[in-house]
Scaffold this motif. Sequence first.
Motif, PDB file in Angstrom:
ATOM      1  N   LEU A  98       0.836  -1.204   0.000  1.00 14.78           N
ATOM      2  CA  LEU A  98       0.000   0.000   0.000  1.00 14.78           C
ATOM      3  C   LEU A  98       0.870   1.253   0.000  1.00 14.78           C
ATOM      4  O   LEU A  98       0.579   2.220  -0.726  1.00 14.78           O
ATOM      5  N   GLU A  99       1.925   1.252   0.773  1.00 12.01           N
ATOM      6  CA  GLU A  99       2.813   2.422   0.811  1.00 12.01           C
ATOM      7  C   GLU A  99       3.479   2.639  -0.543  1.00 12.01           C
ATOM      8  O   GLU A  99       3.596   3.787  -1.014  1.00 12.01           O
ATOM      9  N   CYS A 101       2.275   1.694  -3.477  1.00  8.53           N
ATOM     10  CA  CYS A 101       1.229   2.165  -4.394  1.00  8.53           C
ATOM     11  C   CYS A 101       0.931   3.641  -4.162  1.00  8.53           C
ATOM     12  O   CYS A 101       0.725   4.406  -5.112  1.00  8.53           O
ATOM     13  N   LYS A 102       0.901   4.031  -2.917  1.00 13.14           N
ATOM     14  CA  LYS A 102       0.641   5.429  -2.570  1.00 13.14           C
ATOM     15  C   LYS A 102       1.722   6.338  -3.152  1.00 13.14           C
ATOM     16  O   LYS A 102       1.415   7.366  -3.777  1.00 13.14           O
ATOM     17  N   GLN A 103       2.974   5.972  -2.978  1.00 12.14           N
ATOM     18  CA  GLN A 103       4.070   6.785  -3.496  1.00 12.14           C
ATOM     19  C   GLN A 103       4.062   6.819  -5.026  1.00 12.14           C
ATOM     20  O   GLN A 103       4.351   7.846  -5.632  1.00 12.14           O
ATOM     21  N   LEU A 113      -6.669   7.920  -3.816  1.00  8.42           N
ATOM     22  CA  LEU A 113      -6.798   6.507  -4.125  1.00  8.42           C
ATOM     23  C   LEU A 113      -8.231   6.091  -3.851  1.00  8.42           C
ATOM     24  O   LEU A 113      -8.775   6.396  -2.790  1.00  8.42           O
ATOM     25  N   TYR A 122      -6.566  -0.367   5.317  1.00  5.47           N
ATOM     26  CA  TYR A 122      -6.728   0.902   4.615  1.00  5.47           C
ATOM     27  C   TYR A 122      -7.117   2.025   5.571  1.00  5.47           C
ATOM     28  O   TYR A 122      -6.597   3.140   5.461  1.00  5.47           O
ATOM     29  N   SER A 127      -7.560   5.891   4.814  1.00  5.71           N
ATOM     30  CA  SER A 127      -8.708   5.843   3.912  1.00  5.71           C
ATOM     31  C   SER A 127      -9.996   6.010   4.707  1.00  5.71           C
ATOM     32  O   SER A 127     -10.040   5.735   5.902  1.00  5.71           O
ATOM     33  N   MET A 308      -8.729   7.485  -0.136  1.00  2.24           N
ATOM     34  CA  MET A 308      -7.582   8.000   0.612  1.00  2.24           C
ATOM     35  C   MET A 308      -7.032   9.232  -0.098  1.00  2.24           C
ATOM     36  O   MET A 308      -6.663   9.162  -1.275  1.00  2.24           O
ATOM     37  N   ILE A 310      -4.180  11.395  -0.967  1.00  3.07           N
ATOM     38  CA  ILE A 310      -2.732  11.196  -0.937  1.00  3.07           C
ATOM     39  C   ILE A 310      -1.958  12.463  -1.282  1.00  3.07           C
ATOM     40  O   ILE A 310      -0.772  12.566  -0.979  1.00  3.07           O
TER      41      ILE A 310
END
Length: 391
Positions: A98-99, A101-103, A113, A122, A127, A308, A310
Amino acid sequence: MMNIRRVHNEELPFAVELAEQVFCETGERYMGHCFPTLFRPGISHSYGAFTEEGQLVSFMGLVPVQITSGQQILSAFSIGAVCTHPEYRGQRLAGQLLEQCKQHAIAAGAAVLFISGDRSLYTRAGSQFFGHIHQATISADISSQWQSSHLWDIRPLESQDIFAVHALLQLPSAHVNMSLSEMQLMIHAEAMAHVNRQQQHILVAATPNGIAAFAIFSIPANLVNAADSTATSHPTDTTNAINEPRRGSVIEWAGRPDAVRELWGEAIRRFQLDSLSATIPWQEQPMLTTAQEAGATVSAIRNGGTMMIINSGALLSQTGLLHGLAKDENIQITINEDNSYTLQTPQGNYPIPNDQDLCSLLFNPYTEALSQHNLPFPTIALPYMYGLYFI
């Protein structure tokens, strides 16, 4: 030691195999077919956890998406098909994915997201539920009282209807941007029908001058008319189905509200349903009014999944609200040094303490974020995220 990295195109079959092992409990294998935007080769955005030997043991699908809302376009990524091999659970692999994907999404310029789930994985990362949707439920008794206008020829979708259906999907004030090819791909994928363990059917309301409306339905498998050309042939669980109420749902709809209503009524009759449920985003007031006047039972629900934030700067810029770049100088939002926000209006300045309140203010027309101030705010409309576009 796990290697957390993007999944390469040639490794996507392993991602499909892992996802089907986790999600397809009944033995039916459908993930690769139902989620082509996640598993077809192309520009890879998804991430995986690999063992030292190169085995993919955890996967997080990541797909870019743009949403039109009024005059604004919101750039986002959708997360779905998140899965970990049973022997490797408990190692916090999904959190690491997840981290990453976030970056990745931040670097691409995305603002939010959209996540097809609300697991603690999440919510702990920030989220939250978002938006507001009306769910209309129509019983067979109610629909039997509807009078047909005879204005349209109600029939299954034909291949020649494709341009008209695509045009209708682009009409709502908020919609997922899909090309003609992407729309056809998502229709063929039948994701929501498979998730529901039902069959997908598409009806259109046709006139000599074109298509007035269309609707995509998820229908229980038994009793379906075998002559219906839209019936799906994939295996579907019908255990005890004969003794259960036949409940269908509307996956997607667009077009004239009165024509849409007739499509819903025809689906109840044609597929011998006891009831049919449909989601109506808050901004689609003509459709909501039509459903209520027709006797549908309407309740309020959240939009599908969670969101979420971001990159709040990108979010406010893309929605035309960022201080200094706002399209309407009467309503602007400033990002403070402590990551809180300030709403600036002609009536004064108002604090927005955190992302949760910002999300509520932006996307929920019935937000309580400023209820004590009784301020009007131009809520940003979003489409229902568990419709034809479902990741």
